[in-house]
Write a protein that holds these residues in place. Structure first.
Motif, mmCIF file in Angstrom:
data_model
loop_
_atom_site.group_PDB
_atom_site.id
_atom_site.type_symbol
_atom_site.label_atom_id
_atom_site.label_comp_id
_atom_site.label_asym_id
_atom_site.label_seq_id
_atom_site.Cartn_x
_atom_site.Cartn_y
_atom_site.Cartn_z
ATOM 1 N N THR A 1 0.830 -1.208 0.000
ATOM 2 C CA THR A 1 0.000 0.000 0.000
ATOM 3 C C THR A 1 0.864 1.256 0.000
ATOM 4 O O THR A 1 0.513 2.259 -0.647
ATOM 5 C CB THR A 1 -0.939 0.008 1.216
ATOM 6 N N PHE A 2 1.974 1.241 0.724
ATOM 7 C CA PHE A 2 2.905 2.376 0.687
ATOM 8 C C PHE A 2 3.388 2.621 -0.737
ATOM 9 O O PHE A 2 3.444 3.763 -1.209
ATOM 10 C CB PHE A 2 4.099 2.107 1.596
ATOM 11 N N LYS A 3 3.740 1.555 -1.427
ATOM 12 C CA LYS A 3 4.247 1.685 -2.793
ATOM 13 C C LYS A 3 3.179 2.241 -3.725
ATOM 14 O O LYS A 3 3.452 3.110 -4.565
ATOM 15 C CB LYS A 3 4.731 0.321 -3.287
ATOM 16 N N ALA A 4 1.947 1.736 -3.594
ATOM 17 C CA ALA A 4 0.865 2.206 -4.459
ATOM 18 C C ALA A 4 0.475 3.645 -4.155
ATOM 19 O O ALA A 4 0.059 4.388 -5.050
ATOM 20 C CB ALA A 4 -0.356 1.293 -4.306
ATOM 21 N N THR A 5 0.617 4.055 -2.898
ATOM 22 C CA THR A 5 0.231 5.406 -2.485
ATOM 23 C C THR A 5 1.361 6.406 -2.650
ATOM 24 O O THR A 5 1.121 7.618 -2.610
ATOM 25 C CB THR A 5 -0.244 5.390 -1.006
ATOM 26 N N GLY A 6 2.577 5.912 -2.819
ATOM 27 C CA GLY A 6 3.724 6.804 -2.955
ATOM 28 C C GLY A 6 4.269 7.306 -1.631
ATOM 29 O O GLY A 6 4.882 8.380 -1.576
ATOM 30 N N ILE A 7 4.085 6.545 -0.559
ATOM 31 C CA ILE A 7 4.587 6.927 0.768
ATOM 32 C C ILE A 7 5.990 6.371 0.943
ATOM 33 O O ILE A 7 6.208 5.167 0.789
ATOM 34 C CB ILE A 7 3.656 6.399 1.881
ATOM 35 N N GLU A 8 6.930 7.219 1.263
ATOM 36 C CA GLU A 8 8.329 6.803 1.396
ATOM 37 C C GLU A 8 8.657 6.510 2.861
ATOM 38 O O GLU A 8 9.413 7.229 3.504
ATOM 39 C CB GLU A 8 9.254 7.872 0.818
ATOM 40 N N LEU A 9 8.077 5.448 3.384
ATOM 41 C CA LEU A 9 8.365 4.982 4.734
ATOM 42 C C LEU A 9 8.736 3.511 4.670
ATOM 43 O O LEU A 9 8.252 2.777 3.790
ATOM 44 C CB LEU A 9 7.162 5.173 5.664
ATOM 45 N N ASP A 10 9.576 3.068 5.591
ATOM 46 C CA ASP A 10 9.961 1.668 5.622
ATOM 47 C C ASP A 10 8.823 0.843 6.223
ATOM 48 O O ASP A 10 8.386 1.121 7.350
ATOM 49 C CB ASP A 10 11.237 1.481 6.450
ATOM 50 N N PRO A 11 8.330 -0.186 5.519
ATOM 51 C CA PRO A 11 7.187 -0.957 6.033
ATOM 52 C C PRO A 11 7.485 -1.666 7.358
ATOM 53 O O PRO A 11 6.623 -1.695 8.250
ATOM 54 C CB PRO A 11 6.908 -1.964 4.916
ATOM 55 N N LEU A 12 8.695 -2.235 7.500
ATOM 56 C CA LEU A 12 9.009 -2.966 8.727
ATOM 57 C C LEU A 12 9.112 -2.023 9.918
ATOM 58 O O LEU A 12 8.602 -2.321 11.015
ATOM 59 C CB LEU A 12 10.312 -3.744 8.559
ATOM 60 N N GLN A 13 9.755 -0.881 9.726
ATOM 61 C CA GLN A 13 9.835 0.087 10.814
ATOM 62 C C GLN A 13 8.446 0.614 11.186
ATOM 63 O O GLN A 13 8.146 0.835 12.366
ATOM 64 C CB GLN A 13 10.750 1.242 10.412
ATOM 65 N N THR A 14 7.609 0.808 10.174
ATOM 66 C CA THR A 14 6.238 1.238 10.448
ATOM 67 C C THR A 14 5.485 0.172 11.236
ATOM 68 O O THR A 14 4.718 0.489 12.159
ATOM 69 C CB THR A 14 5.506 1.538 9.129
ATOM 70 N N MET B 1 -6.538 -2.438 4.641
ATOM 71 C CA MET B 1 -5.241 -1.763 4.581
ATOM 72 C C MET B 1 -5.105 -0.880 3.337
ATOM 73 O O MET B 1 -4.696 0.291 3.440
ATOM 74 C CB MET B 1 -4.107 -2.795 4.648
ATOM 75 N N PRO B 2 -5.423 -1.369 2.118
ATOM 76 C CA PRO B 2 -5.297 -0.496 0.937
ATOM 77 C C PRO B 2 -6.253 0.687 0.958
ATOM 78 O O PRO B 2 -6.044 1.657 0.220
ATOM 79 C CB PRO B 2 -5.624 -1.447 -0.232
ATOM 80 N N LEU B 3 -7.303 0.625 1.767
ATOM 81 C CA LEU B 3 -8.253 1.732 1.846
ATOM 82 C C LEU B 3 -7.900 2.715 2.957
ATOM 83 O O LEU B 3 -8.057 3.927 2.802
ATOM 84 C CB LEU B 3 -9.664 1.181 2.084
ATOM 85 N N THR B 4 -7.405 2.178 4.072
ATOM 86 C CA THR B 4 -7.171 3.018 5.244
ATOM 87 C C THR B 4 -5.960 3.926 5.065
ATOM 88 O O THR B 4 -6.008 5.113 5.443
ATOM 89 C CB THR B 4 -6.969 2.123 6.487
ATOM 90 N N ILE B 5 -4.880 3.426 4.511
ATOM 91 C CA ILE B 5 -3.652 4.234 4.386
ATOM 92 C C ILE B 5 -3.881 5.471 3.510
ATOM 93 O O ILE B 5 -3.597 6.599 3.934
ATOM 94 C CB ILE B 5 -2.489 3.367 3.884
ATOM 95 N N PRO B 6 -4.393 5.337 2.275
ATOM 96 C CA PRO B 6 -4.654 6.563 1.497
ATOM 97 C C PRO B 6 -5.726 7.441 2.122
ATOM 98 O O PRO B 6 -5.668 8.672 1.995
ATOM 99 C CB PRO B 6 -5.093 6.028 0.121
ATOM 100 N N LEU B 7 -6.703 6.833 2.808
ATOM 101 C CA LEU B 7 -7.731 7.625 3.480
ATOM 102 C C LEU B 7 -7.121 8.473 4.588
ATOM 103 O O LEU B 7 -7.466 9.653 4.752
ATOM 104 C CB LEU B 7 -8.801 6.698 4.049
ATOM 105 N N ALA B 8 -6.203 7.881 5.360
ATOM 106 C CA ALA B 8 -5.527 8.633 6.418
ATOM 107 C C ALA B 8 -4.721 9.786 5.845
ATOM 108 O O ALA B 8 -4.683 10.892 6.419
ATOM 109 C CB ALA B 8 -4.627 7.702 7.223
ATOM 110 N N VAL B 9 -4.085 9.547 4.712
ATOM 111 C CA VAL B 9 -3.294 10.610 4.075
ATOM 112 C C VAL B 9 -4.209 11.741 3.613
ATOM 113 O O VAL B 9 -3.915 12.930 3.822
ATOM 114 C CB VAL B 9 -2.487 10.035 2.892
#
Length: 715
Positions: A359-372, A593-601
């Motif tokens: 979801t980070f990749k599709a949304t363009g969020i530059e955060l590490d998934p494991l650290q998140t 998950m694919p809906l919540t992350i872009p919605l939060a942004v």
């Protein structure tokens, strides 16, 4: 075919293949001596169709021409058929080339009104412009990229009923082509009917199997266009058979059977009685037994299925001796399976991190998934406080609600099971009792369980290492190993290895013969049948919810116009409801998950939040998806881990759900309310955990009571 004969017999003259006669003269066909003449009847010739080299009928020069002409005439129909076939195939090929660029597509069997859906299909030919037209609506544009597949933009039909969907394709070199499909559009709310019906009927009838069957039938009828016959056929052929045909489901069934066989042998050998007698010197009180069970559940953190089945089967004899109800045992087992596996390094971590990363990749969020993922752990209030709730009720020896009633019954010696209860596992069957005269050695229980745990953990590491090595990876961590392991395959191998090792262990000690060990294993298999039936039906109702798009309907109720502070709490409630209604945590995570992350942004940007606050909302929203999904996995009556907990604890499944649900709802309310308050007042996640711990202790002190009061047992 042979020309007609005018006589019953015919003479043949033998000649060499070269055309010379047998006496060496140059005449092509010279009559041979009478002694070499052979007479063949007409009937024999027709029957055998004799063809001898160099032999011809006497005087057959005219007949030869007639015979050849007749044969050619009879071959004409065959030749004509071949020519017609060639022409037909050429025509079909030409037609196919003309219509090759016509799109072929598939739409869902059921579409919900007001809920977005997509159409997937294939398109052979160059990239083309596509139009998706629903009767009475404006067309929606799309494109085929020329790779043979396409997926439409999201389509929405506002009203229920039967609708036509037309997919048109066109490009510069061909005319417009179209395909039409009729869609069955149902009201969105009706998708909630099967799961809610299953839950309500289970609570009302106190019968799990008929309730689930009825809900599956209703769902099959809806997906079959309100056809009762179609609903009946789909119930059996599509949902129940489909649930059994799934490879992962079959692996769980076989693993459960093998583990049941292992428990059967341990019980028959006296090992369970031995470990009870051994632990009785340490766990002398009910509170000690509950804490010991909780600690074992924490220790087996690497897989929720293995945790449930190992802890329940191992500690059941101990808790029975201490007069702890089966309802309380199943609650402890269930609360230390999914909540533990979701928080620590387990078979869950790869799936959870993968969803976040995709979801980070599709949304363009530059955060590490494991650290998140690790950053979300303090915000997952529900699984953390659920684990503390189990510890607090055990250590303080206090309960409230239906659990208090069950515990008092057990402490008063009225049975660890309610009168009339139907345990998911028949642990008291005579064939599972110790063989008369065998010594009760605790090692005969501890060694098989240790082999199972060790082989499971070793197998997970080796499976992950093999997968990563085959992928060309060189450097990896324990998280990588566990997340890439094939857990189903490992559990199967570990349970089979443990079963064989236990058979050898008992036969070498001459406690059981090979025949007795096999009989004990089969008895263990039989004890698991009812639980497996419930498990298969629970999977089936999950497939019904998938076909009816139940989760998508619930998701569509969320709005983009939200205050960011309330988003994590709402996401938790919706995730909890969907996971409870469908009985699956992983599918709920995959949907939300694919809906919540872009919605939060989006809501953070719309509210103008600074980067730090926006990241906090994002992490809290992701945590809500993970924690809310665990809620349903933890306490839904159609969840596989809930069913396995009842099975491993030999508890009545409905009693387990009813006694556990008040505790789970209490923790969920604390998580939502104080989690939202922490965002509003800008408090850290640890403050919510401390407040939750204090509330749990306070509620147990004020509203809880000791089940042992007045019984003479421990306080």
């Amino acid at each position: 075919m042979v020309a007609p004969f005018h006589s019953s017999k015919m003479e043949f003259l033998a000649t060499e293949p070269t055309g010379r006669s047998l006496n060496g003269s140059a005449q092509p066909h010279t009559t041979v001596p009478s002694q070499v003449r052979t007479k063949v009847s007409k009937a024999q010739l027709q029957k055998k169709d004799m063809r001898l080299p160099g032999i011809r009928p006497v005087g057959a020069s005219k007949e030869k021409t007639v015979l050849t002409t007749t044969r050619c005439r009879n071959r004409l129909p065959t030749i004509a058929s071949i020519v017609v076939m060639i022409v037909w195939l050429s025509f079909v090929g030409a037609v196919d080339s003309v219509f090759a660029q016509k799109p072929s597509f598939s739409a869902p069997d059921v579409v919900l009104s007001g809920v977005p859906f997509t159409v997937k299909g294939k398109y052979t030919g160059p990239a083309a412009k596509l139009q998706f037209v629903v009767a009475g609506q404006s067309p929606v544009e799309g494109r085929s990229n020329g790779d043979g597949e396409f997926e439409s933009p999201e389509l929405t039909i506002p009203d229920a009923g039967s609708r036509l969907l037309v997919v048109k394709s066109s490009n510069q070199s061909s005319e417009t082509k179209a395909r039409t499909l009729r869609l069955q559009v149902l009201p969105g709310w009706i998708s909630l009917a099967p799961p809610l019906l299953a839950i309500l009927l289970t609570l009302y009838l106190r019968q799990v199997v008929p309730s689930l069957l009825c809900a599956i039938f209703i769902g099959g009828t809806l997906t079959a266009g309100y056809s009762l016959t179609g609903g009946f056929i789909r119930t059996i052929d599509q949902y129940i058979v489909g649930a059994l045909a799934d490879r992962d489901h079959a692996s769980i069934v076989v693993f459960s059977l093998l583990l049941g066989g292992l428990v059967g042998m341990i019980s028959r050998s006296g090992g369970t009685h031995g470990i009870v007698e051994r632990l009785s010197t340490f766990a002398t009180k009910a509170s000690h037994g509950q804490v010991a069970t909780w600690l074992m559940g924490i220790a087996i953190f690497f897989d929720d299925y293995a945790n449930t089945l190992i802890v329940g089967n191992t500690m059941r004899p101990v808790t029975d001796r201490l007069r702890i109800s089966r309802e309380k045992l199943s609650y402890i087992v269930d609360s230390t399976s999914a909540p533990v596996a979701s928080l620590f390094i387990s078979t869950w971590i790869g799936y959870e991190v993968g969803l976040i990363g995709d979801t980070f990749k599709a949304t363009g969020i530059e955060l590490d998934p494991l650290q998140t993922f690790w950053a979300t752990v303090p915000y997952r209030y529900y699984p953390i406080l659920a684990l503390f709730m189990v510890l607090a009720t055990g250590a303080m020896n206090r309960d409230f609600g239906p659990m208090l009633k069950a515990e008092r019954r057990a402490r008063q010696g009225k049975g660890v099971l309610r009168e009339g209860a139907e345990p998911a596992l028949d642990a008291d069957a005579p064939e599972l009792q110790p063989k008369p005269g065998v010594p009760h050695r605790w090692q005969n229980a501890a060694i098989p369980i240790a082999i199972l745990i060790f082989s499971t953990m070793t197998g997970l590491i080796w499976s992950g290492y093999t997968a990563l090595s085959n992928a060309g990876e060189v450097h990896f961590t324990l998280e990588d190993l566990l997340s890439n392991a094939n857990s189903y395959q490992v559990l199967l191998g570990a349970s089979l290895f443990s079963l064989l090792a236990t058979t050898l262990l008992l036969c070498v000690q001459k406690i059981l013969t090979l025949e007795e060990a096999i009989e004990a294993s089969i008895s263990g298999f039989r004890s698991m049948v009812m639980a497996i039936v419930i498990l298969v039906l629970a999977w089936s109702i999950g497939d019904v919810c998938k076909d009816l798009h139940t989760a998508n309907y619930v998701v569509s109720l969320l709005s983009n116009r939200l205050n960011p502070i309330f988003l994590p709490g709402l996401v938790f409630l919706f995730s909890a409801f969907v996971s409870f209604a469908t009985g699956t945590s992983w599918a709920t995570m995959a949907i939300f998950m694919p809906l919540t992350i872009p919605l939060a942004v989006r809501v953070s940007e719309a509210a103008g939040l600074p980067p730090g606050a926006a990241e906090t909302i994002l992490i809290a929203a992701i945590s809500s998806v993970l924690a809310g999904s665990v809620f349903g996995d933890h306490c839904s009556p159609i969840s596989d881990t809930t069913i396995l907990s009842s099975m491993a604890s030999a508890a009545d499944h409905l009693d387990h759900v009813k006694t556990q649900l008040p505790y789970a709802v209490f923790i969920a309310l604390i998580s939502v309310s104080f989690g939202t308050c922490s965002l509003y007042f800008d408090l850290g996640p640890w403050s919510v955990i401390l407040i939750g711990v204090a509330l749990v202790v306070g509620v147990l002190l004020v509203f809880g009571e000791s089940p042992s009061r007045g019984v003479g047992a421990d306080e």
